[in-house]
Design a protein around this motif. Structure first.
Motif, PDB file in Angstrom:
ATOM      1  N   ILE A 166       0.830  -1.208   0.000  1.00 57.14           N
ATOM      2  CA  ILE A 166       0.000   0.000   0.000  1.00 57.14           C
ATOM      3  C   ILE A 166       0.872   1.269   0.000  1.00 57.14           C
ATOM      4  O   ILE A 166       0.364   2.373  -0.190  1.00 57.14           O
ATOM      5  N   GLY A 167       2.180   1.091   0.147  1.00 57.09           N
ATOM      6  CA  GLY A 167       3.118   2.217   0.002  1.00 57.09           C
ATOM      7  C   GLY A 167       3.093   2.834  -1.388  1.00 57.09           C
ATOM      8  O   GLY A 167       3.709   3.861  -1.638  1.00 57.09           O
ATOM      9  N   ILE A 168       2.354   2.240  -2.292  1.00 60.44           N
ATOM     10  CA  ILE A 168       2.232   2.796  -3.642  1.00 60.44           C
ATOM     11  C   ILE A 168       1.487   4.133  -3.634  1.00 60.44           C
ATOM     12  O   ILE A 168       1.668   4.948  -4.546  1.00 60.44           O
ATOM     13  N   THR A 169       0.658   4.400  -2.630  1.00 55.55           N
ATOM     14  CA  THR A 169      -0.266   5.539  -2.749  1.00 55.55           C
ATOM     15  C   THR A 169       0.418   6.885  -3.027  1.00 55.55           C
ATOM     16  O   THR A 169       0.056   7.536  -4.008  1.00 55.55           O
ATOM     17  N   PRO A 170       1.398   7.332  -2.228  1.00 57.13           N
ATOM     18  CA  PRO A 170       2.014   8.620  -2.580  1.00 57.13           C
ATOM     19  C   PRO A 170       2.805   8.529  -3.883  1.00 57.13           C
ATOM     20  O   PRO A 170       2.890   9.504  -4.639  1.00 57.13           O
ATOM     21  N   LEU A 171       3.379   7.352  -4.147  1.00 56.78           N
ATOM     22  CA  LEU A 171       4.216   7.222  -5.345  1.00 56.78           C
ATOM     23  C   LEU A 171       3.364   7.161  -6.617  1.00 56.78           C
ATOM     24  O   LEU A 171       3.819   7.570  -7.691  1.00 56.78           O
ATOM     25  N   PHE A 172       2.136   6.685  -6.486  1.00 59.77           N
ATOM     26  CA  PHE A 172       1.225   6.699  -7.645  1.00 59.77           C
ATOM     27  C   PHE A 172       0.952   8.150  -8.054  1.00 59.77           C
ATOM     28  O   PHE A 172       0.970   8.496  -9.241  1.00 59.77           O
ATOM     29  N   ALA A 173       0.732   9.011  -7.060  1.00 55.80           N
ATOM     30  CA  ALA A 173       0.541  10.438  -7.373  1.00 55.80           C
ATOM     31  C   ALA A 173       1.814  11.026  -7.976  1.00 55.80           C
ATOM     32  O   ALA A 173       1.774  11.827  -8.923  1.00 55.80           O
ATOM     33  N   MET A 174       2.968  10.617  -7.448  1.00 50.65           N
ATOM     34  CA  MET A 174       4.245  11.145  -7.968  1.00 50.65           C
ATOM     35  C   MET A 174       4.452  10.751  -9.424  1.00 50.65           C
ATOM     36  O   MET A 174       4.895  11.550 -10.248  1.00 50.65           O
ATOM     37  N   VAL A 175       4.155   9.485  -9.730  1.00 49.58           N
ATOM     38  CA  VAL A 175       4.316   9.009 -11.107  1.00 49.58           C
ATOM     39  C   VAL A 175       3.437   9.834 -12.052  1.00 49.58           C
ATOM     40  O   VAL A 175       3.877  10.242 -13.139  1.00 49.58           O
ATOM     41  N   GLN A 176       2.199  10.095 -11.631  1.00 50.04           N
ATOM     42  CA  GLN A 176       1.294  10.884 -12.480  1.00 50.04           C
ATOM     43  C   GLN A 176       1.844  12.295 -12.676  1.00 50.04           C
ATOM     44  O   GLN A 176       1.790  12.859 -13.770  1.00 50.04           O
ATOM     45  N   GLU A 177       2.397  12.870 -11.567  1.00 49.95           N
ATOM     46  CA  GLU A 177       2.931  14.232 -11.684  1.00 49.95           C
ATOM     47  C   GLU A 177       4.188  14.258 -12.557  1.00 49.95           C
ATOM     48  O   GLU A 177       4.353  15.135 -13.409  1.00 49.95           O
ATOM     49  N   LEU A 178       5.078  13.285 -12.351  1.00 50.44           N
ATOM     50  CA  LEU A 178       6.317  13.255 -13.140  1.00 50.44           C
ATOM     51  C   LEU A 178       6.020  13.034 -14.618  1.00 50.44           C
ATOM     52  O   LEU A 178       6.640  13.639 -15.497  1.00 50.44           O
ATOM     53  N   GLN A 179       5.050  12.154 -14.887  1.00 53.00           N
ATOM     54  CA  GLN A 179       4.655  11.893 -16.272  1.00 53.00           C
ATOM     55  C   GLN A 179       4.103  13.180 -16.901  1.00 53.00           C
ATOM     56  O   GLN A 179       4.458  13.529 -18.034  1.00 53.00           O
ATOM     57  N   ALA A 180       3.279  13.897 -16.146  1.00 52.55           N
ATOM     58  CA  ALA A 180       2.687  15.136 -16.671  1.00 52.55           C
ATOM     59  C   ALA A 180       3.753  16.192 -16.916  1.00 52.55           C
ATOM     60  O   ALA A 180       3.659  16.986 -17.851  1.00 52.55           O
ATOM     61  N   ARG A 181       4.798  16.185 -16.070  1.00 51.39           N
ATOM     62  CA  ARG A 181       5.887  17.167 -16.231  1.00 51.39           C
ATOM     63  C   ARG A 181       6.857  16.781 -17.340  1.00 51.39           C
ATOM     64  O   ARG A 181       7.710  17.567 -17.721  1.00 51.39           O
TER      65      ARG A 181
END
Ligand code: FES
Length: 340
Positions: A138-153
């Motif tokens: 479940i440690g994926i939760t903050p990193l899932f948001a990070m992946v979306q942000e990094l992908q968008a950037r």
């Protein structure tokens, strides 16, 4: 509406514990609940009054207030910047002290919940050349948001996501498809191969690379061990689950806190926290998780040696000794002088 009833022990605890001031709150309504895996549900939360939710960035969390005694931090895992809804994902932990069970068993679509935040103590580093993200369960939760942000950037990243099986992998479908698939590696049931795998990933620290990890403590402890002496502390960013059990098991002794601004001295008993002792003497302190995780009770230390028991401060901050989380941490010296 939900009513979260609690057992006799909690009622007794409530009757004897000082009442803390909680950080400012916001009412949200549960718009959708999705079964992400057999034991992970995601919750879509919208503002109860229909207004836009406060802005946030990847790595941020909210504090879910289940009752006066139960506040749990949950990382936001939706598309960063979205203010029409927050998304969190919660794993039902049979051994938990009630937070995840309440979220799974009592929260329904249409319920109104109270949250604090969002606050971000686990933010992405602007200008990093490359981001290495490592999640377990479940440690994926903050990193899932990070992946979306990094992908968008359009930023450079790789995510390594450790779970027991595909069936226990939240967001597997999204992360294994474009545009994320190229940057995401899934590792299932690695067992005794974990250390070797991590060594191969993290054997060097290329300049400008930053490492972000989130998972159970025994998992992050292996990473800490593997990268010791290789990755500098300023390039390592960690979010833990819960307080440090080793620190919690350390013996407690009494000490006193001197409050520099209010010129008062308060005794802290061996079985009391600094925050509880201050509250019992009518001194207002703002808390949230009360587990040393969320960062709400951060307090300046002017003199004395803190005995850090939290999961919030970095090693560097701990060594500096000028801050303390007063909900769980204690003193190694006979007195601590606090900036209160
Ligand atoms: Fe959350 Fe102290 S209240 S760290």
């Amino acid at each position: 509406m939900i009513v979260l009833a609690w057992n006799g022990i909690r009622s007794w605890l409530r009757s004897r514990r000082p009442v803390h001031t909680l950080a400012p709150a916001l009412k949200v309504r549960v718009r959708r609940i999705v079964d992400e895996t057999v034991d992970i549900k995601s919750f879509e939360l919208v503002s109860a009054d229909g207004s836009a939710l406060p802005a946030w960035s990847a790595g941020a969390h909210i504090d879910m207030r289940l009752d006066d005694e139960t506040v749990r931090p949950y990382s936001l895992c939706g598309a960063p910047g979205a203010r029409d809804a927050y998304h969190i994902a919660v794993k039902n932990e049979p051994d938990s002290r009630g937070g995840s069970r309440a979220m799974h068993q009592r929260v329904r679509v249409g319920d109104t919940l109270v949250i604090g935040g969002p606050r971000n103590h686990f933010a992405l580093v602007d200008g990093a050349r490359h981001h290495v993200l490592i999640a377990a369960g479940i440690g994926i939760t903050p990193l899932f948001a990070m992946v979306q942000e990094l992908q968008a950037r359009g930023a450079s990243y790789e995510l390594h996501y450790f779970t027991r099986s595909i069936a226990e992998t939240a967001f597997h479908q999204v992360l294994s498809a474009p545009p994320y698939a190229g940057g995401v590696s899934f590792h299932h049931a690695v067992g005794g191969r974990l250390r070797e795998l991590l060594r191969r990933l993290l054997w060097q620290h290329p300049p400008g690379h930053h490492l972000y990890m989130c998972g159970p403590r025994r998992f992050t402890a292996v990473i800490d061990d593997v990268i010791a002496g290789i990755w500098p502390s300023e390039a390592i960013h960690v979010e833990y689950f819960g307080a440090d059990p080793a620190a919690e098991a350390a013996p407690n002794r009494a000490f006193e806190v001197k409050l520099e601004r209010s010129k008062r001295t308060i005794a802290v008993a061996a079985d009391d926290s600094i925050a509880d002792a201050l509250c019992a003497h009518g001194i207002d302190v703002v808390t949230s998780c009360r587990e040393g995780v969320c960062g709400t009770c951060l307090t300046g230390v002017i003199a004395g040696t803190p005995d850090h028991r939290d999961a919030f401060l970095s090693d560097k901050e701990r060594k500096a000794g000028d801050k303390i989380m007063i909900c769980v941490s204690r003193a190694k010296s006979a007195q601590l002088v606090l900036d209160i």
